[in-house]
Design a protein around this motif. Structure first.
Motif, PDB file in Angstrom:
ATOM      1  N   VAL A   1       0.839  -1.204   0.000  1.00 32.80           N
ATOM      2  CA  VAL A   1       0.000   0.000   0.000  1.00 32.80           C
ATOM      3  C   VAL A   1       0.871   1.250   0.000  1.00 32.80           C
ATOM      4  CG1 VAL A   1      -1.679   1.321   1.346  1.00 32.80           C
ATOM      5  CG2 VAL A   1      -1.990  -1.134   1.036  1.00 32.80           C
ATOM      6  N   ILE A   2       1.933   1.247   0.790  1.00 36.81           N
ATOM      7  CA  ILE A   2       2.854   2.388   0.810  1.00 36.81           C
ATOM      8  C   ILE A   2       3.479   2.578  -0.568  1.00 36.81           C
ATOM      9  CG2 ILE A   2       5.071   3.176   1.722  1.00 36.81           C
ATOM     10  CD1 ILE A   2       4.206   1.950   4.421  1.00 36.81           C
ATOM     11  N   ALA A   3       3.861   1.477  -1.212  1.00 41.75           N
ATOM     12  CA  ALA A   3       4.444   1.566  -2.556  1.00 41.75           C
ATOM     13  C   ALA A   3       3.449   2.184  -3.541  1.00 41.75           C
ATOM     14  CB  ALA A   3       4.879   0.187  -3.035  1.00 41.75           C
ATOM     15  N   ASN A   4       2.188   1.827  -3.419  1.00 39.24           N
ATOM     16  CA  ASN A   4       1.164   2.409  -4.291  1.00 39.24           C
ATOM     17  C   ASN A   4       1.071   3.913  -4.106  1.00 39.24           C
ATOM     18  OD1 ASN A   4      -0.694   0.800  -6.086  1.00 39.24           O
ATOM     19  ND2 ASN A   4      -0.468  -0.578  -4.343  1.00 39.24           N
ATOM     20  N   PHE A   5       1.049   4.368  -2.859  1.00 44.04           N
ATOM     21  CA  PHE A   5       0.951   5.800  -2.604  1.00 44.04           C
ATOM     22  C   PHE A   5       2.233   6.531  -2.984  1.00 44.04           C
ATOM     23  CE2 PHE A   5      -2.669   4.576   0.047  1.00 44.04           C
ATOM     24  CZ  PHE A   5      -3.582   5.541  -0.344  1.00 44.04           C
ATOM     25  N   ALA A   6       3.367   5.875  -2.859  1.00 49.06           N
ATOM     26  CA  ALA A   6       4.645   6.514  -3.186  1.00 49.06           C
ATOM     27  C   ALA A   6       4.797   6.745  -4.681  1.00 49.06           C
ATOM     28  CB  ALA A   6       5.796   5.661  -2.668  1.00 49.06           C
ATOM     29  N   VAL A   7       4.193   5.895  -5.507  1.00 52.12           N
ATOM     30  CA  VAL A   7       4.328   5.997  -6.960  1.00 52.12           C
ATOM     31  C   VAL A   7       3.320   6.960  -7.562  1.00 52.12           C
ATOM     32  CG1 VAL A   7       4.091   4.640  -9.072  1.00 52.12           C
ATOM     33  CG2 VAL A   7       5.371   3.721  -7.155  1.00 52.12           C
TER      34      VAL A   7
ATOM     35  N   GLY B   1       2.801   9.800 -11.582  1.00 49.94           N
ATOM     36  CA  GLY B   1       1.954   9.362 -12.688  1.00 49.94           C
ATOM     37  C   GLY B   1       1.187   8.106 -12.310  1.00 49.94           C
ATOM     38  N   GLU B   2       0.527   7.567 -13.299  1.00 45.54           N
ATOM     39  CA  GLU B   2      -0.280   6.365 -13.071  1.00 45.54           C
ATOM     40  C   GLU B   2       0.627   5.167 -12.794  1.00 45.54           C
ATOM     41  OE1 GLU B   2      -3.709   4.410 -12.394  1.00 45.54           O
ATOM     42  OE2 GLU B   2      -3.521   6.536 -12.859  1.00 45.54           O
ATOM     43  N   ALA B   3       0.282   4.417 -11.766  1.00 44.34           N
ATOM     44  CA  ALA B   3       1.062   3.237 -11.396  1.00 44.34           C
ATOM     45  C   ALA B   3       0.747   2.086 -12.350  1.00 44.34           C
ATOM     46  CB  ALA B   3       0.738   2.814  -9.971  1.00 44.34           C
ATOM     47  N   PRO B   4       1.712   1.203 -12.590  1.00 43.20           N
ATOM     48  CA  PRO B   4       1.427   0.034 -13.422  1.00 43.20           C
ATOM     49  C   PRO B   4       0.395  -0.879 -12.748  1.00 43.20           C
ATOM     50  CG  PRO B   4       3.716   0.022 -12.652  1.00 43.20           C
ATOM     51  CD  PRO B   4       3.084   1.264 -12.154  1.00 43.20           C
ATOM     52  N   ASP B   5      -0.291  -1.646 -13.576  1.00 43.05           N
ATOM     53  CA  ASP B   5      -1.352  -2.506 -13.045  1.00 43.05           C
ATOM     54  C   ASP B   5      -0.835  -3.486 -11.998  1.00 43.05           C
ATOM     55  OD1 ASP B   5      -3.314  -1.312 -14.517  1.00 43.05           O
ATOM     56  OD2 ASP B   5      -3.275  -2.794 -16.136  1.00 43.05           O
ATOM     57  N   TRP B   6       0.355  -4.050 -12.220  1.00 44.75           N
ATOM     58  CA  TRP B   6       0.862  -5.041 -11.263  1.00 44.75           C
ATOM     59  C   TRP B   6       1.083  -4.407  -9.888  1.00 44.75           C
ATOM     60  CZ3 TRP B   6       5.463  -4.339  -8.779  1.00 44.75           C
ATOM     61  CH2 TRP B   6       6.363  -3.432  -9.334  1.00 44.75           C
ATOM     62  N   LEU B   7       1.452  -3.130  -9.858  1.00 44.69           N
ATOM     63  CA  LEU B   7       1.641  -2.450  -8.575  1.00 44.69           C
ATOM     64  C   LEU B   7       0.302  -2.062  -7.962  1.00 44.69           C
ATOM     65  CD1 LEU B   7       3.677  -1.383  -6.536  1.00 44.69           C
ATOM     66  CD2 LEU B   7       3.695   0.760  -7.787  1.00 44.69           C
ATOM     67  N   THR B   8      -0.619  -1.667  -8.806  1.00 47.03           N
ATOM     68  CA  THR B   8      -1.946  -1.282  -8.316  1.00 47.03           C
ATOM     69  C   THR B   8      -2.639  -2.456  -7.628  1.00 47.03           C
ATOM     70  OG1 THR B   8      -2.166   0.331 -10.086  1.00 47.03           O
ATOM     71  CG2 THR B   8      -4.193  -0.360  -8.999  1.00 47.03           C
ATOM     72  N   TYR B   9      -2.522  -3.643  -8.209  1.00 46.48           N
ATOM     73  CA  TYR B   9      -3.215  -4.810  -7.668  1.00 46.48           C
ATOM     74  C   TYR B   9      -2.350  -5.645  -6.727  1.00 46.48           C
ATOM     75  CZ  TYR B   9      -6.646  -3.592 -11.161  1.00 46.48           C
ATOM     76  OH  TYR B   9      -7.571  -2.916 -11.897  1.00 46.48           O
ATOM     77  N   SER B  10      -1.135  -5.218  -6.456  1.00 42.99           N
ATOM     78  CA  SER B  10      -0.247  -5.999  -5.588  1.00 42.99           C
ATOM     79  C   SER B  10      -0.732  -6.123  -4.135  1.00 42.99           C
ATOM     80  CB  SER B  10       1.171  -5.419  -5.623  1.00 42.99           C
ATOM     81  OG  SER B  10       1.202  -4.113  -5.103  1.00 42.99           O
ATOM     82  N   PRO B  11      -1.521  -5.200  -3.584  1.00 45.60           N
ATOM     83  CA  PRO B  11      -2.006  -5.423  -2.216  1.00 45.60           C
ATOM     84  C   PRO B  11      -3.068  -6.520  -2.096  1.00 45.60           C
ATOM     85  CG  PRO B  11      -1.978  -3.078  -2.700  1.00 45.60           C
ATOM     86  CD  PRO B  11      -1.736  -3.796  -3.991  1.00 45.60           C
ATOM     87  N   LEU B  12      -3.657  -6.933  -3.206  1.00 39.20           N
ATOM     88  CA  LEU B  12      -4.765  -7.886  -3.102  1.00 39.20           C
ATOM     89  C   LEU B  12      -4.372  -9.275  -2.595  1.00 39.20           C
ATOM     90  CD1 LEU B  12      -6.930  -6.934  -6.195  1.00 39.20           C
ATOM     91  CD2 LEU B  12      -7.290  -6.381  -3.794  1.00 39.20           C
ATOM     92  N   PRO B  13      -3.293  -9.910  -3.095  1.00 41.04           N
ATOM     93  CA  PRO B  13      -2.963 -11.239  -2.541  1.00 41.04           C
ATOM     94  C   PRO B  13      -2.709 -11.235  -1.031  1.00 41.04           C
ATOM     95  CG  PRO B  13      -1.837 -10.916  -4.621  1.00 41.04           C
ATOM     96  CD  PRO B  13      -2.475  -9.600  -4.266  1.00 41.04           C
TER      97      PRO B  13
END
Length: 70
Positions: free
Chosen positions: A20-26, A30-42
């Motif tokens: 989640v921190i990585a998502n907010f940091a990016v 600009g727009e974060a890549p999809d793999w980073l956007t969905y990385s908190p789900l697993p």
């Protein structure tokens, strides 16, 4: 087994927090890549299942204890 799940739950929460921190940091760059956007789900789903297990554990232990005492 319960100790492993409890320890795993702690590590999953750390992993979830970091993703989640990585998502907010990016986001400011600009727009974060999809793999980073969905990385908190697993880790979130792993937290859900381990949390539900730990939530139900005292109730199932009470049921086992009452059967032993009867």
């Amino acid at each position: 087994m319960s100790a492993w799940i409890r320890q795993g739950h702690r590590w999953f929460s750390i992993l979830f927090t970091l993703t989640v921190i990585a998502n907010f940091a990016v986001r400011p760059f600009g727009e974060a890549p999809d793999w980073l956007t969905y990385s908190p789900l697993p880790p979130l789903f792993l937290l859900l299942f381990s949390g539900l297990y730990m939530f139900a554990l005292p109730y199932t232990a009470k049921g086992r204890m009452s059967k032993m005492g009867a």
